[in-house]
Design a protein around this motif. Structure first.
Motif, mmCIF file in Angstrom:
data_model
loop_
_atom_site.group_PDB
_atom_site.id
_atom_site.type_symbol
_atom_site.label_atom_id
_atom_site.label_comp_id
_atom_site.label_asym_id
_atom_site.label_seq_id
_atom_site.Cartn_x
_atom_site.Cartn_y
_atom_site.Cartn_z
ATOM 1 N N ASP A 144 -4.752 -10.652 12.003
ATOM 2 C CA ASP A 144 -3.644 -11.117 13.024
ATOM 3 C C ASP A 144 -2.298 -10.198 12.873
ATOM 4 O OD1 ASP A 144 -5.276 -13.046 13.642
ATOM 5 O OD2 ASP A 144 -4.536 -14.357 12.466
ATOM 6 N N GLN A 145 -1.906 -9.742 11.621
ATOM 7 C CA GLN A 145 -0.901 -8.977 11.516
ATOM 8 C C GLN A 145 -1.004 -7.451 12.051
ATOM 9 O OE1 GLN A 145 -0.488 -9.824 7.354
ATOM 10 N NE2 GLN A 145 1.178 -11.222 7.491
ATOM 11 N N ILE A 146 -2.226 -7.013 11.586
ATOM 12 C CA ILE A 146 -2.553 -5.511 12.144
ATOM 13 C C ILE A 146 -2.587 -5.704 13.722
ATOM 14 C CG2 ILE A 146 -4.311 -3.847 12.073
ATOM 15 C CD1 ILE A 146 -5.001 -5.081 9.243
ATOM 16 N N ALA A 147 -3.018 -6.670 14.233
ATOM 17 C CA ALA A 147 -3.271 -6.862 15.847
ATOM 18 C C ALA A 147 -2.198 -6.677 16.434
ATOM 19 C CB ALA A 147 -4.170 -7.776 16.226
ATOM 20 N N GLU A 148 -0.994 -7.392 15.792
ATOM 21 C CA GLU A 148 0.430 -7.237 16.541
ATOM 22 C C GLU A 148 1.026 -5.749 16.545
ATOM 23 O OE1 GLU A 148 2.687 -9.872 14.342
ATOM 24 O OE2 GLU A 148 1.707 -11.924 14.999
ATOM 25 N N ALA A 149 0.572 -5.071 15.521
ATOM 26 C CA ALA A 149 1.088 -3.936 15.113
ATOM 27 C C ALA A 149 0.440 -2.702 16.178
ATOM 28 C CB ALA A 149 0.921 -3.129 13.839
ATOM 29 N N GLU A 150 -0.926 -3.211 16.814
ATOM 30 C CA GLU A 150 -1.296 -2.175 17.520
ATOM 31 C C GLU A 150 -0.909 -1.846 18.909
ATOM 32 O OE1 GLU A 150 -5.588 -3.520 18.147
ATOM 33 O OE2 GLU A 150 -5.773 -4.020 15.968
ATOM 34 N N THR A 151 0.019 -2.939 19.063
ATOM 35 C CA THR A 151 0.663 -2.940 20.437
ATOM 36 C C THR A 151 1.719 -2.030 20.210
ATOM 37 O OG1 THR A 151 1.972 -4.901 19.983
ATOM 38 C CG2 THR A 151 -0.072 -5.222 21.297
ATOM 39 N N THR A 152 2.151 -1.621 19.224
ATOM 40 C CA THR A 152 3.181 -0.627 18.788
ATOM 41 C C THR A 152 2.948 0.848 18.396
ATOM 42 O OG1 THR A 152 3.776 -1.193 16.492
ATOM 43 C CG2 THR A 152 4.570 -2.715 18.032
ATOM 44 N N ASN A 153 3.823 1.607 18.014
ATOM 45 C CA ASN A 153 3.542 2.870 17.557
ATOM 46 C C ASN A 153 3.651 2.931 16.046
ATOM 47 O OD1 ASN A 153 6.149 2.754 17.427
ATOM 48 N ND2 ASN A 153 6.733 4.846 18.257
ATOM 49 N N MET A 154 3.427 1.679 15.467
ATOM 50 C CA MET A 154 3.433 1.915 13.795
ATOM 51 C C MET A 154 2.307 2.519 13.290
ATOM 52 S SD MET A 154 4.768 -1.850 13.063
ATOM 53 C CE MET A 154 4.913 -1.840 11.461
ATOM 54 N N THR A 155 2.361 3.277 12.422
ATOM 55 C CA THR A 155 1.374 3.735 11.514
ATOM 56 C C THR A 155 0.805 2.904 10.378
ATOM 57 O OG1 THR A 155 2.928 4.977 9.883
ATOM 58 C CG2 THR A 155 2.292 6.022 11.960
ATOM 59 N N LEU A 156 -0.140 3.239 9.773
ATOM 60 C CA LEU A 156 -0.981 2.360 8.631
ATOM 61 C C LEU A 156 0.251 2.211 7.690
ATOM 62 C CD1 LEU A 156 -4.509 2.980 7.297
ATOM 63 C CD2 LEU A 156 -2.408 2.788 5.696
ATOM 64 N N GLY A 157 1.030 3.250 7.238
ATOM 65 C CA GLY A 157 1.854 3.106 6.183
ATOM 66 C C GLY A 157 3.204 2.132 6.545
ATOM 67 N N GLU A 158 3.477 2.483 7.761
ATOM 68 C CA GLU A 158 4.728 1.546 8.254
ATOM 69 C C GLU A 158 4.171 0.053 8.265
ATOM 70 O OE1 GLU A 158 6.866 4.640 11.113
ATOM 71 O OE2 GLU A 158 5.254 3.435 11.932
ATOM 72 N N VAL A 159 2.873 -0.228 8.756
ATOM 73 C CA VAL A 159 2.480 -1.599 8.654
ATOM 74 C C VAL A 159 2.496 -2.254 7.217
ATOM 75 C CG1 VAL A 159 0.321 -3.295 9.091
ATOM 76 C CG2 VAL A 159 1.140 -1.343 10.653
ATOM 77 N N LEU A 160 2.136 -1.427 6.338
ATOM 78 C CA LEU A 160 1.985 -1.909 4.777
ATOM 79 C C LEU A 160 3.490 -2.252 4.382
ATOM 80 C CD1 LEU A 160 -0.634 0.564 3.059
ATOM 81 C CD2 LEU A 160 -0.559 -2.030 3.273
ATOM 82 N N ARG A 161 4.455 -1.134 4.721
ATOM 83 C CA ARG A 161 5.732 -1.236 4.633
ATOM 84 C C ARG A 161 6.230 -2.626 5.144
ATOM 85 N NH1 ARG A 161 9.388 3.790 5.512
ATOM 86 N NH2 ARG A 161 8.683 3.108 7.669
ATOM 87 N N SER A 162 5.912 -2.903 6.155
ATOM 88 C CA SER A 162 6.428 -4.165 6.822
ATOM 89 C C SER A 162 5.998 -5.480 6.089
ATOM 90 C CB SER A 162 6.317 -4.032 8.175
ATOM 91 O OG SER A 162 6.632 -2.894 8.872
ATOM 92 N N TYR A 163 4.860 -5.556 5.804
ATOM 93 C CA TYR A 163 4.222 -6.853 5.328
ATOM 94 C C TYR A 163 4.126 -7.072 3.660
ATOM 95 C CZ TYR A 163 3.331 -7.676 10.135
ATOM 96 O OH TYR A 163 3.259 -7.827 11.402
ATOM 97 N N VAL A 164 4.230 -5.845 3.163
ATOM 98 C CA VAL A 164 3.904 -6.001 1.688
ATOM 99 C C VAL A 164 5.207 -5.316 0.738
ATOM 100 C CG1 VAL A 164 2.532 -5.072 -0.225
ATOM 101 C CG2 VAL A 164 1.432 -5.489 1.889
ATOM 102 N N PRO A 165 6.004 -6.238 0.041
ATOM 103 C CA PRO A 165 7.045 -5.864 -0.573
ATOM 104 C C PRO A 165 6.805 -4.570 -1.787
ATOM 105 C CG PRO A 165 7.093 -8.170 -0.440
ATOM 106 C CD PRO A 165 5.696 -7.627 0.049
ATOM 107 N N GLY A 166 7.559 -3.721 -1.796
ATOM 108 C CA GLY A 166 7.371 -2.713 -3.094
ATOM 109 C C GLY A 166 6.648 -1.580 -2.472
ATOM 110 N N VAL A 167 6.166 -1.091 -1.109
ATOM 111 C CA VAL A 167 5.601 -0.191 -0.743
ATOM 112 C C VAL A 167 6.487 0.704 -0.223
ATOM 113 C CG1 VAL A 167 4.013 0.743 1.043
ATOM 114 C CG2 VAL A 167 3.537 -1.492 -0.267
ATOM 115 N N ARG A 168 6.762 1.929 -0.579
ATOM 116 C CA ARG A 168 7.441 3.004 -0.131
ATOM 117 C C ARG A 168 6.482 4.038 0.770
ATOM 118 N NH1 ARG A 168 9.523 4.139 -4.421
ATOM 119 N NH2 ARG A 168 8.217 6.043 -5.109
ATOM 120 N N VAL A 169 7.226 4.518 1.742
ATOM 121 C CA VAL A 169 6.319 5.392 2.753
ATOM 122 C C VAL A 169 7.160 6.619 3.031
ATOM 123 C CG1 VAL A 169 5.282 5.762 5.000
ATOM 124 C CG2 VAL A 169 4.749 3.759 3.824
ATOM 125 N N ARG A 170 6.925 7.833 2.680
ATOM 126 C CA ARG A 170 7.420 9.105 2.967
ATOM 127 C C ARG A 170 6.617 10.260 3.675
ATOM 128 N NH1 ARG A 170 7.538 12.353 -1.643
ATOM 129 N NH2 ARG A 170 6.669 11.465 -3.338
#
Length: 414
Positions: A144-170
């Motif tokens: 369900d959370q991934i489906a919400e991100a599909e309507t945006t231009n978020m990448t896989l890493g940005e989805v992880l960073r948004s929902y999982v604390p402690g994830v860093r993307v660069r």
């Protein structure tokens, strides 16, 4: 001479009367006995195992197989006799009890069940047991959370960073398509360009180059993602997961996306376990055989109009028509049986969740036709019955067999 007893003193008379009263008290206690029978009000049959209670007393008993009960030595008085049964409900009657035996009581119960209080039973699912048993907080991103991100231009890493604390993307650079680095904040790289990426497992398979996967894996293909901390990942996956682990589960073939389209996971072979049913190979072969035979009859009829062999040695193929009709007749002898077998096997191998692809089955059938024609031509030229038999068998059986195998392996969801 008559002897007249001397009169007793007044004090002695008083003591004697008191003693007689004390001894007579227990003998004249006001008690009675109660007996009775509990019956079904409709059928008149005895009701066994009914609980019979005299309210306000210690008297309580269950009826026997004949529905009978008895209470001895019940103090005289007015009582409420209460009868309970799981199948008949409860019945209460007022019962006066006098000294001595009481006439038998007949209690009639109607067929009305007792309404019990509702009982709530809670059972933990396998996932909930895993969550409670884990020694760390699970970082999970669900569909369900991934489906919400599909309507945006978020990448896989940005989805992880948004929902999982402690994830860093660069990223390695600011250019589009630059390699993505996903790290856990508890892990610190000693060099600036070093990426201490967690071990990535795609459907349980370790990925050697995760940065390429991060840039190419579409969100609509992902069912869930879970980030496992470094301490737990090392214990579960070994030394290859010293910097944590990222578990990615892809969606099953045929699963609907948020836009209503079907996700088809492209792989070398079809996952029959995910579909839940096997391939109808016998039916696919039978249909393929019929389709191949029909195409073969039409194709050989067209080929015989323009192609033949030099008699009597059959040592050379000759053309009876111009170049165009000759090529068309040769193509008909190859294409019609191959497509006939592919269409037949596809029709016979269709299931509720998938269907075969026509092109792989047709190409496979054509590849079986070419050596079959070659063996038949060689058998005629060498006058060899063995080569003729092998070529004819491959021509008749080989095409539907190859088409059936291709239909089993190369499929698409419906």
């Amino acid at each position: 001479m008559a002897v007249v007893p001397a009169p007793l003193p007044a004090r002695a008379l008083t003591l004697t009367a008191l003693g007689l009263a004390l001894f007579a008290g227990p003998a004249s206690a006001q008690t009675g006995s109660v007996t009775g029978r509990v019956e079904d009000a409709t059928r008149g049959t005895p009701v066994a195992d009914a609980l019979v209670v005299l309210d306000g007393t210690r008297f309580a008993v269950a009826t026997d197989a004949e529905g009978r009960f008895a209470f001895p030595d019940v103090p005289a008085g007015r009582y409420t006799l209460r009868v309970r049964h799981i199948a008949y409900g409860e019945r209460a009657i007022v019962l006066p009890i006098a000294a001595g035996p009481t006439p038998p009581v007949r209690v009639l119960l109607s067929d009305t069940a007792i309404t019990l209080d509702s009982i709530e039973v809670r059972a933990l699912s396998a996932e909930e047991r895993q969550i409670r048993g884990a020694g760390y907080r699970r970082g999970v991103v669900l569909r369900d959370q991934i489906a919400e991100a599909e309507t945006t231009n978020m990448t896989l890493g940005e989805v992880l960073r948004s929902y999982v604390p402690g994830v860093r993307v660069r990223f390695a650079s600011n250019l589009a398509g630059a390699p993505m680095c996903i790290e856990l904040r508890s892990i610190r790289a000693t060099q600036q360009n070093e990426c201490l990426s967690p071990a990535v497992y795609l459907d349980g398979v370790p990925i050697n180059n995760p940065s390429l996967l991060f840039n190419t894996l579409a969100l609509r293909m992902i069912e869930s993602m879970e980030v496992v901390p470094a301490a737990e990942a090392g214990a579960r996956f070994g030394t290859g997961a010293l910097y944590g682990a990222l578990l990615i589960e892809t969606r099953r073939p045929g699963a609907a996306t948020a836009e209503g389209r079907a996700v088809r996971v492209q792989s070398g072979t079809w996952d029959w376990e995910a579909e839940g049913s096997g391939h109808p190979s016998a039916r696919a072969f039978l249909y393929g055989f019929v389709g191949s035979a029909a195409g073969l009859a039409l194709g050989l009829t067209a080929a015989n109009q323009c192609i033949g062999t030099r008699q009597p040695a059959n040592d050379r193929i000759i053309a009876k028509c111009d170049t165009g009709p000759t090529l068309a007749s040769a193509g008909a002898a190859l294409v019609l049986p191959a497509f006939g077998g592919a269409l037949g096997s596809g029709l016979g191998g269709k299931t509720g969740g998938s269907k075969g692809k026509i092109w792989p089955a047709a190409i496979g059938g054509a590849m079986a036709l070419m050596p079959a024609y070659g063996l038949i031509f060689s058998g005629r030229r060498m006058d060899s019955e063995v080569l003729l038999s092998v070529g004819a068998s491959l021509l008749v059986i080989g095409v539907p067999a190859v088409a059936t195998l291709a239909d089993h392996q190369f499929r698409t969801g419906r």
